[in-house]
Design a protein around this motif. Structure first.
Motif, PDB file in Angstrom:
ATOM      1  N   LEU A 137     -35.607 -31.860  -8.603  1.00 26.09           N
ATOM      2  CA  LEU A 137     -36.932 -31.722  -9.504  1.00 26.09           C
ATOM      3  C   LEU A 137     -37.948 -30.877  -8.786  1.00 26.09           C
ATOM      4  O   LEU A 137     -38.365 -30.869  -7.543  1.00 26.09           O
ATOM      5  N   CYS A 138     -38.522 -29.567  -9.826  1.00 21.65           N
ATOM      6  CA  CYS A 138     -39.467 -28.624  -9.136  1.00 21.65           C
ATOM      7  C   CYS A 138     -40.783 -29.625  -9.507  1.00 21.65           C
ATOM      8  O   CYS A 138     -41.147 -30.017 -10.446  1.00 21.65           O
ATOM      9  N   ILE A 139     -41.575 -29.197  -8.107  1.00 23.97           N
ATOM     10  CA  ILE A 139     -42.967 -29.988  -8.379  1.00 23.97           C
ATOM     11  C   ILE A 139     -43.956 -28.777  -8.673  1.00 23.97           C
ATOM     12  O   ILE A 139     -43.835 -27.687  -7.939  1.00 23.97           O
ATOM     13  N   PRO A 140     -44.899 -28.914  -9.628  1.00 25.11           N
ATOM     14  CA  PRO A 140     -45.901 -27.643  -9.826  1.00 25.11           C
ATOM     15  C   PRO A 140     -46.827 -27.928  -8.698  1.00 25.11           C
ATOM     16  O   PRO A 140     -46.818 -28.666  -7.966  1.00 25.11           O
ATOM     17  N   GLN A 175     -45.417 -29.053 -17.581  1.00 25.27           N
ATOM     18  CA  GLN A 175     -45.570 -28.737 -18.994  1.00 25.27           C
ATOM     19  C   GLN A 175     -47.175 -27.827 -18.939  1.00 25.27           C
ATOM     20  O   GLN A 175     -47.234 -27.084 -19.860  1.00 25.27           O
ATOM     21  N   GLU A 176     -47.786 -28.062 -17.979  1.00 22.06           N
ATOM     22  CA  GLU A 176     -49.162 -27.615 -17.906  1.00 22.06           C
ATOM     23  C   GLU A 176     -49.171 -26.305 -16.939  1.00 22.06           C
ATOM     24  O   GLU A 176     -50.338 -25.502 -16.932  1.00 22.06           O
ATOM     25  N   GLU A 177     -48.239 -26.284 -16.141  1.00 20.30           N
ATOM     26  CA  GLU A 177     -48.194 -25.071 -15.101  1.00 20.30           C
ATOM     27  C   GLU A 177     -47.678 -23.904 -15.757  1.00 20.30           C
ATOM     28  O   GLU A 177     -46.362 -23.613 -16.018  1.00 20.30           O
ATOM     29  N   PRO A 178     -48.438 -22.721 -15.955  1.00 20.99           N
ATOM     30  CA  PRO A 178     -47.692 -21.476 -16.460  1.00 20.99           C
ATOM     31  C   PRO A 178     -46.644 -21.031 -15.825  1.00 20.99           C
ATOM     32  O   PRO A 178     -45.998 -20.377 -16.408  1.00 20.99           O
ATOM     33  N   GLU A 179     -46.650 -20.977 -14.492  1.00 20.40           N
ATOM     34  CA  GLU A 179     -45.345 -20.295 -13.755  1.00 20.40           C
ATOM     35  C   GLU A 179     -44.044 -21.148 -14.092  1.00 20.40           C
ATOM     36  O   GLU A 179     -43.242 -20.476 -14.351  1.00 20.40           O
ATOM     37  N   ILE A 180     -44.055 -22.362 -14.459  1.00 22.62           N
ATOM     38  CA  ILE A 180     -43.049 -23.488 -14.569  1.00 22.62           C
ATOM     39  C   ILE A 180     -42.823 -22.834 -16.158  1.00 22.62           C
ATOM     40  O   ILE A 180     -41.463 -22.810 -16.471  1.00 22.62           O
ATOM     41  N   ILE A 181     -43.577 -22.943 -16.892  1.00 25.85           N
ATOM     42  CA  ILE A 181     -43.446 -22.402 -18.412  1.00 25.85           C
ATOM     43  C   ILE A 181     -42.653 -21.224 -18.474  1.00 25.85           C
ATOM     44  O   ILE A 181     -41.708 -21.049 -19.364  1.00 25.85           O
ATOM     45  N   GLU A 182     -43.087 -20.195 -17.627  1.00 29.41           N
ATOM     46  CA  GLU A 182     -42.301 -19.028 -17.677  1.00 29.41           C
ATOM     47  C   GLU A 182     -40.993 -19.180 -17.078  1.00 29.41           C
ATOM     48  O   GLU A 182     -40.034 -18.477 -17.573  1.00 29.41           O
ATOM     49  N   GLU A 204     -37.439 -31.333 -18.090  1.00 33.07           N
ATOM     50  CA  GLU A 204     -37.892 -31.132 -16.478  1.00 33.07           C
ATOM     51  C   GLU A 204     -37.030 -29.875 -16.148  1.00 33.07           C
ATOM     52  O   GLU A 204     -36.149 -29.759 -16.013  1.00 33.07           O
ATOM     53  N   LEU A 205     -37.929 -29.199 -15.252  1.00 35.49           N
ATOM     54  CA  LEU A 205     -37.240 -28.106 -14.777  1.00 35.49           C
ATOM     55  C   LEU A 205     -36.801 -28.476 -13.262  1.00 35.49           C
ATOM     56  O   LEU A 205     -37.476 -29.224 -12.577  1.00 35.49           O
TER      57      LEU A 205
END
Length: 124
Positions: free
Chosen positions: A50-53, A16-23, A43-44
């Protein structure tokens, strides 16, 4: 290897803090990508993994658990990658696993040398 509840929650928080994942989550909601999906807890995931930031501490903990987990078997890079890919995905996973294994003293002591022999022995 099992995901500990605490680790799972920390991964979701880091996502939730990772800009790339939010995008990516926004692109999923707009149906612009089909490779990724959003799980039940927000979760992405990529193909159910599970995607790891891009968080060094999380990756290090996952690598440590994957390498030394279960029975503390140091099975090598390929087996470790195979096991981690069942649950996780991140960019550069193969490189990170290779670097982690190269720092493991037990693996370095046990691993046999893969080099050519010096040549044929000559009788005296």
């Amino acid at each position: 290897m099992t995901i500990q509840p605490n680790l799972f929650e920390r991964i979701i928080e880091a996502q939730q803090e990772e800009p790339e994942i939010i995008e990516l989550i926004i692109r999923i909601q707009r149906k612009e990508t089909e490779a990724f999906e959003v799980g039940e807890k927000g979760e992405l995931r990529m193909n159910e993994r599970l995607c790891i930031p891009d968080n060094i501490e999380l990756k290090e903990e996952i690598l440590k658990e994957g390498h030394q987990g279960m029975f503390h078997l140091h099975l090598g890079r390929d087996k470790m990658i195979e096991e981690l890919r069942k649950l996780f995905w991140w960019k550069g996973m193969r490189k990170d696993v290779a670097e982690f294994e190269s720092r493991c003293l037990i693996c370095q002591k046990v691993k046999f040398e893969r080099q050519k022999s010096s040549g044929l022995l000559q009788p005296l």
